[in-house]
Design a protein around this motif. Structure first.
Motif, short mmCIF file in Angstrom:
data_model
loop_
_atom_site.label_atom_id
_atom_site.label_comp_id
_atom_site.label_asym_id
_atom_site.label_seq_id
_atom_site.Cartn_x
_atom_site.Cartn_y
_atom_site.Cartn_z
N TYR A 77 0.82 -1.21 0.00
CA TYR A 77 0.00 0.00 0.00
C TYR A 77 0.86 1.27 0.00
N GLU A 78 1.81 1.35 0.92
CA GLU A 78 2.61 2.57 1.05
C GLU A 78 3.42 2.85 -0.20
N ARG A 108 0.98 4.06 -2.86
CA ARG A 108 0.52 5.41 -2.52
C ARG A 108 1.60 6.43 -2.82
N ASP A 109 2.84 6.15 -2.41
CA ASP A 109 3.93 7.09 -2.64
C ASP A 109 4.18 7.30 -4.13
N LEU A 122 1.95 6.89 -6.48
CA LEU A 122 0.78 7.62 -6.99
C LEU A 122 0.92 9.11 -6.71
N ILE A 123 1.39 9.46 -5.53
CA ILE A 123 1.61 10.87 -5.18
C ILE A 123 2.60 11.50 -6.16
N ALA A 170 -3.88 3.56 -8.23
CA ALA A 170 -5.09 3.84 -7.46
C ALA A 170 -5.87 2.55 -7.20
N CYS A 216 -4.11 0.66 -4.39
CA CYS A 216 -4.44 1.28 -3.09
C CYS A 216 -5.86 0.92 -2.67
N ARG A 217 -6.79 0.98 -3.61
CA ARG A 217 -8.19 0.66 -3.30
C ARG A 217 -8.32 -0.79 -2.82
N TRP A 273 -6.01 -2.65 -1.37
CA TRP A 273 -5.44 -2.74 -0.02
C TRP A 273 -6.42 -2.18 1.02
N LEU A 274 -7.01 -1.04 0.71
CA LEU A 274 -7.93 -0.42 1.67
C LEU A 274 -9.20 -1.25 1.85
#
Length: 86
Positions: free
Chosen positions: A16-17, A20-21, A23-24, A51, A54-55, A57-58
Motif C-alpha cells: 500500500y505505502e 501510494r507514494d 501515486l503521489i 489507485a 491502493c483501493r 489494499w484499503l
C-alpha cells in the motif's frame, strides 16, 4: 525506472505505502505539466493502476476490520445440548 520517471514494477507486488507514494509522485508530475501528451497518458494510466492497488489494499483492510469488529462467530450447533450449553 522508465524514461518518463515512472517505475515498471508490477502493481500486484506493490504494498500500500509503495503504491501510494508512487501515486503521489505521478500526480505531482501530472500537475507540474511540461510532459508530452504521450508521457502524460502513460503517467495517467500508471496512476489509475496505482489507485486500484491502493483501493484493493484499503478494501482488504476494511474487510479485516469489519470481521474483527463483528467478533467471533457463533458456535456451531453440535446437536449435543450439554456441549452447546458450555
Amino acid at each position: 525506472m522508465t524514461d518518463d520517471g515512472t517505475t515498471t514494477a508490477a502493481t500486484g507486488t506493490l504494498g500500500y505505502e509503495q503504491a501510494r507514494d508512487e501515486l503521489i509522485e505521478v500526480v505531482r508530475r501530472l500537475e507540474a505539466g511540461g510532459t508530452s501528451l504521450e508521457d502524460s497518458l502513460a503517467l495517467w494510466e500508471r496512476g489509475e493502476e496505482l489507485a486500484k492497488v491502493c483501493r484493493r489494499w484499503l478494501e482488504g483492510a476494511r474487510a479485516r476490520l469489519d470481521a474483527a469488529l463483528a467478533g467471533p462467530a457463533a458456535p456451531e450447533d453440535t446437536g449435543d445440548a450439554a456441549a452447546d450449553a458450555r
